[in-house]
Design a protein around this motif. Structure first.
Motif, PDB file in Angstrom:
ATOM      1  N   VAL A 148       0.848  -1.188   0.000  1.00 49.19           N
ATOM      2  CA  VAL A 148       0.000   0.000   0.000  1.00 49.19           C
ATOM      3  C   VAL A 148       0.886   1.241   0.000  1.00 49.19           C
ATOM      4  CG1 VAL A 148      -1.715   1.317   1.276  1.00 49.19           C
ATOM      5  CG2 VAL A 148      -1.876  -1.181   1.189  1.00 49.19           C
ATOM      6  N   LEU A 149       0.751   2.052  -1.036  1.00 45.95           N
ATOM      7  CA  LEU A 149       1.577   3.248  -1.202  1.00 45.95           C
ATOM      8  C   LEU A 149       0.683   4.480  -1.321  1.00 45.95           C
ATOM      9  CD1 LEU A 149       4.094   1.897  -3.884  1.00 45.95           C
ATOM     10  CD2 LEU A 149       4.444   2.020  -1.407  1.00 45.95           C
ATOM     11  N   VAL A 150       1.042   5.522  -0.605  1.00 51.30           N
ATOM     12  CA  VAL A 150       0.336   6.798  -0.694  1.00 51.30           C
ATOM     13  C   VAL A 150       1.301   7.825  -1.264  1.00 51.30           C
ATOM     14  CG1 VAL A 150      -0.913   8.604   0.543  1.00 51.30           C
ATOM     15  CG2 VAL A 150      -1.075   6.209   1.314  1.00 51.30           C
ATOM     16  N   ALA A 151       0.987   8.331  -2.448  1.00 55.38           N
ATOM     17  CA  ALA A 151       1.813   9.349  -3.095  1.00 55.38           C
ATOM     18  C   ALA A 151       1.355  10.721  -2.621  1.00 55.38           C
ATOM     19  CB  ALA A 151       1.692   9.243  -4.612  1.00 55.38           C
ATOM     20  N   ALA A 152       2.146  11.332  -1.773  1.00 52.31           N
ATOM     21  CA  ALA A 152       1.751  12.610  -1.195  1.00 52.31           C
ATOM     22  C   ALA A 152       1.615  13.677  -2.270  1.00 52.31           C
ATOM     23  CB  ALA A 152       2.782  13.043  -0.158  1.00 52.31           C
TER      24      ALA A 152
ATOM     25  N   ALA B  70      -3.629  16.478  -6.528  1.00 60.82           N
ATOM     26  CA  ALA B  70      -3.652  17.756  -7.244  1.00 60.82           C
ATOM     27  C   ALA B  70      -3.290  17.586  -8.715  1.00 60.82           C
ATOM     28  CB  ALA B  70      -2.699  18.747  -6.576  1.00 60.82           C
ATOM     29  N   PHE B  71      -2.772  16.412  -9.077  1.00 65.81           N
ATOM     30  CA  PHE B  71      -2.373  16.121 -10.466  1.00 65.81           C
ATOM     31  C   PHE B  71      -2.946  14.768 -10.870  1.00 65.81           C
ATOM     32  CE2 PHE B  71       0.943  18.312  -8.069  1.00 65.81           C
ATOM     33  CZ  PHE B  71       1.015  19.511  -8.757  1.00 65.81           C
ATOM     34  N   ALA B  72      -4.236  14.593 -10.629  1.00 68.12           N
ATOM     35  CA  ALA B  72      -4.839  13.262 -10.686  1.00 68.12           C
ATOM     36  C   ALA B  72      -4.726  12.594 -12.050  1.00 68.12           C
ATOM     37  CB  ALA B  72      -6.303  13.342 -10.260  1.00 68.12           C
ATOM     38  N   GLN B  73      -4.950  13.334 -13.141  1.00 67.14           N
ATOM     39  CA  GLN B  73      -4.949  12.681 -14.455  1.00 67.14           C
ATOM     40  C   GLN B  73      -3.572  12.125 -14.817  1.00 67.14           C
ATOM     41  OE1 GLN B  73      -6.329  15.067 -17.750  1.00 67.14           O
ATOM     42  NE2 GLN B  73      -6.502  13.296 -19.096  1.00 67.14           N
ATOM     43  N   PRO B  74      -2.489  12.936 -14.816  1.00 73.45           N
ATOM     44  CA  PRO B  74      -1.186  12.345 -15.142  1.00 73.45           C
ATOM     45  C   PRO B  74      -0.732  11.308 -14.127  1.00 73.45           C
ATOM     46  CG  PRO B  74      -0.940  14.623 -14.388  1.00 73.45           C
ATOM     47  CD  PRO B  74      -2.396  14.396 -14.616  1.00 73.45           C
ATOM     48  N   PHE B  75      -1.113  11.502 -12.867  1.00 74.35           N
ATOM     49  CA  PHE B  75      -0.741  10.525 -11.850  1.00 74.35           C
ATOM     50  C   PHE B  75      -1.370   9.169 -12.147  1.00 74.35           C
ATOM     51  CE2 PHE B  75      -1.697   8.422  -7.759  1.00 74.35           C
ATOM     52  CZ  PHE B  75      -0.393   8.180  -7.355  1.00 74.35           C
TER      53      PHE B  75
ATOM     54  N   TYR C  56      -2.585   5.177  -3.630  1.00 73.49           N
ATOM     55  CA  TYR C  56      -3.503   6.205  -3.160  1.00 73.49           C
ATOM     56  C   TYR C  56      -2.783   7.553  -3.219  1.00 73.49           C
ATOM     57  CZ  TYR C  56      -5.832   2.094  -1.201  1.00 73.49           C
ATOM     58  OH  TYR C  56      -6.442   0.871  -1.050  1.00 73.49           O
ATOM     59  N   SER C  57      -3.537   8.629  -2.987  1.00 72.21           N
ATOM     60  CA  SER C  57      -2.899   9.935  -2.832  1.00 72.21           C
ATOM     61  C   SER C  57      -3.700  10.781  -1.871  1.00 72.21           C
ATOM     62  CB  SER C  57      -2.735  10.655  -4.164  1.00 72.21           C
ATOM     63  OG  SER C  57      -1.922  11.822  -3.975  1.00 72.21           O
ATOM     64  N   ASP C  58      -3.101  11.895  -1.423  1.00 71.85           N
ATOM     65  CA  ASP C  58      -3.789  12.790  -0.503  1.00 71.85           C
ATOM     66  C   ASP C  58      -4.090  14.130  -1.188  1.00 71.85           C
ATOM     67  OD1 ASP C  58      -1.705  14.866   0.077  1.00 71.85           O
ATOM     68  OD2 ASP C  58      -0.633  13.196   0.996  1.00 71.85           O
ATOM     69  N   THR C  59      -4.941  14.905  -0.538  1.00 70.81           N
ATOM     70  CA  THR C  59      -5.469  16.136  -1.138  1.00 70.81           C
ATOM     71  C   THR C  59      -4.686  17.380  -0.753  1.00 70.81           C
ATOM     72  OG1 THR C  59      -7.023  16.461   0.691  1.00 70.81           O
ATOM     73  CG2 THR C  59      -7.810  15.199  -1.224  1.00 70.81           C
ATOM     74  N   SER C  60      -3.512  17.234  -0.144  1.00 69.76           N
ATOM     75  CA  SER C  60      -2.740  18.408   0.248  1.00 69.76           C
ATOM     76  C   SER C  60      -2.456  19.290  -0.958  1.00 69.76           C
ATOM     77  CB  SER C  60      -1.427  17.983   0.909  1.00 69.76           C
ATOM     78  OG  SER C  60      -0.710  17.094   0.086  1.00 69.76           O
ATOM     79  N   PHE C  61      -2.674  20.611  -0.783  1.00 66.69           N
ATOM     80  CA  PHE C  61      -2.460  21.629  -1.815  1.00 66.69           C
ATOM     81  C   PHE C  61      -3.410  21.478  -3.009  1.00 66.69           C
ATOM     82  CE2 PHE C  61       1.544  21.275   0.474  1.00 66.69           C
ATOM     83  CZ  PHE C  61       1.774  22.593   0.832  1.00 66.69           C
ATOM     84  N   SER C  62      -4.547  20.832  -2.800  1.00 68.67           N
ATOM     85  CA  SER C  62      -5.525  20.651  -3.874  1.00 68.67           C
ATOM     86  C   SER C  62      -6.637  21.692  -3.784  1.00 68.67           C
ATOM     87  CB  SER C  62      -6.154  19.253  -3.804  1.00 68.67           C
ATOM     88  OG  SER C  62      -5.219  18.247  -4.094  1.00 68.67           O
ATOM     89  N   SER C  63      -6.991  22.249  -4.919  1.00 69.12           N
ATOM     90  CA  SER C  63      -8.128  23.166  -5.014  1.00 69.12           C
ATOM     91  C   SER C  63      -9.432  22.371  -5.124  1.00 69.12           C
ATOM     92  CB  SER C  63      -7.972  24.053  -6.245  1.00 69.12           C
ATOM     93  OG  SER C  63      -8.052  23.251  -7.425  1.00 69.12           O
ATOM     94  N   VAL C  64     -10.545  23.091  -5.101  1.00 72.25           N
ATOM     95  CA  VAL C  64     -11.841  22.445  -5.304  1.00 72.25           C
ATOM     96  C   VAL C  64     -11.872  21.727  -6.647  1.00 72.25           C
ATOM     97  CG1 VAL C  64     -14.313  22.861  -5.619  1.00 72.25           C
ATOM     98  CG2 VAL C  64     -13.070  24.036  -3.778  1.00 72.25           C
ATOM     99  N   ALA C  65     -11.414  22.404  -7.691  1.00 68.56           N
ATOM    100  CA  ALA C  65     -11.405  21.797  -9.026  1.00 68.56           C
ATOM    101  C   ALA C  65     -10.516  20.562  -9.060  1.00 68.56           C
ATOM    102  CB  ALA C  65     -10.944  22.819 -10.064  1.00 68.56           C
ATOM    103  N   ALA C  66      -9.367  20.622  -8.364  1.00 71.80           N
ATOM    104  CA  ALA C  66      -8.458  19.474  -8.358  1.00 71.80           C
ATOM    105  C   ALA C  66      -9.076  18.284  -7.642  1.00 71.80           C
ATOM    106  CB  ALA C  66      -7.140  19.860  -7.696  1.00 71.80           C
ATOM    107  N   VAL C  67      -9.795  18.520  -6.555  1.00 74.55           N
ATOM    108  CA  VAL C  67     -10.451  17.420  -5.847  1.00 74.55           C
ATOM    109  C   VAL C  67     -11.534  16.796  -6.721  1.00 74.55           C
ATOM    110  CG1 VAL C  67     -11.883  16.804  -3.859  1.00 74.55           C
ATOM    111  CG2 VAL C  67      -9.891  18.294  -3.558  1.00 74.55           C
ATOM    112  N   LYS C  68     -12.262  17.630  -7.451  1.00 75.81           N
ATOM    113  CA  LYS C  68     -13.270  17.084  -8.364  1.00 75.81           C
ATOM    114  C   LYS C  68     -12.602  16.221  -9.443  1.00 75.81           C
ATOM    115  CE  LYS C  68     -16.780  20.683  -7.749  1.00 75.81           C
ATOM    116  NZ  LYS C  68     -17.530  21.800  -8.381  1.00 75.81           N
ATOM    117  N   ASP C  69     -11.465  16.671  -9.954  1.00 76.97           N
ATOM    118  CA  ASP C  69     -10.729  15.866 -10.927  1.00 76.97           C
ATOM    119  C   ASP C  69     -10.248  14.556 -10.301  1.00 76.97           C
ATOM    120  OD1 ASP C  69     -11.032  17.536 -13.088  1.00 76.97           O
ATOM    121  OD2 ASP C  69      -9.051  18.470 -12.908  1.00 76.97           O
ATOM    122  N   ALA C  70      -9.805  14.625  -9.051  1.00 78.22           N
ATOM    123  CA  ALA C  70      -9.351  13.409  -8.370  1.00 78.22           C
ATOM    124  C   ALA C  70     -10.483  12.397  -8.254  1.00 78.22           C
ATOM    125  CB  ALA C  70      -8.791  13.755  -6.995  1.00 78.22           C
TER     126      ALA C  70
END
Length: 301
Positions: free
Chosen positions: A211-215, A219-224, A235-249
């Motif tokens: 289990v890996l969490v990419a910190a 915020a860069f969900a599509q290329p990630f 997995y990843s976390d939402t640090s430094f993510s905007s509303v739009a970025a969370v919706k993309d995630a």
């Protein structure tokens, strides 16, 4: 459903400098400095932190270090109380902050969930033995920070440390991002490229059962997600993510693989909670997964 929140990404004390003894100080107030992180937070992470202006970079570096010097157990408890937090995952970065420090802090603030860090100066067998002892003492996961630890993620020591946590099905949180943490006149031998997302992709492909969490990568969900296509362990976390970025995630990663995180003390709970509330206002089930259920599952809480 009652609201539950666990911050999956936070730090206590000075992660940049050795032996600052910050965590257990008392009556530490907000300093009088130009804090560029405030504008970032108040914009809900829509304004850039790094503008390309060298002076701005200096202010960001200073602000990050000042915030660490204010990151005490006492100040953390106020953050948790003010935002009705259920828990917070605390990620040490050796040699500057340690599992022992965070374990002690958790005795004062029981909402702290301590992770450990791998001592890359030890022989591999001794390093792994120390990590297993930490797990026995309550470490709920491992933090790897290739840039601050000055060890590339693809180094054999990084793999060996992660495999210890695969044995007990606990997560490894890995810093991803080529950040700059020190001024040029500070001798720290930082190698920004050690934070490359491409290294994480290779690391994850080589450890498909861990289990890996990419910190920071929500915020860069599509290329990630393109880079970890076919992997179910990431997995990843939402640090430094905007509303739009969370919706993309949500769109690219799905609600089961996104964890609420702040990278405290670099950003505070209030603003990050607002981002999730706005991004997921119409989906309370997804909101509970991001805020609480996903990280609780990974930690076997």
């Amino acid at each position: 459903m009652a609201r539950r929140i666990i911050d999956s990404h936070a730090h206590l004390g000075d992660i940049f400098h050795y032996n600052r003894n910050v965590s257990f100080k008392t009556n530490v107030k907000k300093g009088d400095y130009e804090d560029r992180f405030i504008e970032l937070e108040e914009s809900l992470f829509t304004k850039p932190l790094f503008t390309g202006d060298p002076r701005d970079l200096d202010l960001v570096i200073d602000g990050g270090q000042y915030r660490c010097w204010e990151s005490t157990v006492e100040n953390l408890t106020k953050q948790l109380d003010d935002n009705d937090m259920a828990g917070i995952v605390m990620l040490p970065v050796l040699p500057n902050t340690s599992f022992e420090e965070y374990l002690a802090a958790s005795k004062l603030e029981p909402r702290i969930i301590p992770f450990t860090a791998a001592d890359m100066d030890l022989p591999i067998d001794e390093m792994c033995a120390k990590l297993r002892r930490d797990i026995g003492r309550g470490a709920k996961g491992l933090k790897l920070h290739p840039v601050l630890q000055k060890v590339r993620l693809l180094d054999e020591r990084m793999y060996a440390a992660a495999k210890v946590f695969a044995e007990v099905d606990l997560p490894v949180v890995i810093h991803v991002g080529e950040g700059i943490y020190y001024h040029e006149d500070m001798i720290h031998n930082q190698v920004q490229s050690y934070g490359a997302m491409s290294d994480f992709f290779e690391f994850a492909r080589n450890l498909p059962d861990q289990v890996l969490v990419a910190a920071h990568c929500a915020a860069f969900a599509q290329p990630f997600m393109e880079g970890v296509k076919g992997l179910e362990n990431v997995y990843s976390d939402t640090s430094f993510s905007s509303v739009a970025a969370v919706k993309d995630a949500m769109k690219y990663m799905g609600p089961d693989r996104v964890l609420y995180g702040t990278d405290y003390p670099f950003t505070y709970e209030k603003f990050n909670i607002q981002v999730i509330d706005e991004a997921l206002s119409g989906d309370p089930a997804a909101k509970d997964k991001v805020f609480y259920a996903n990280i609780a599952k990974l930690l076997h809480l």
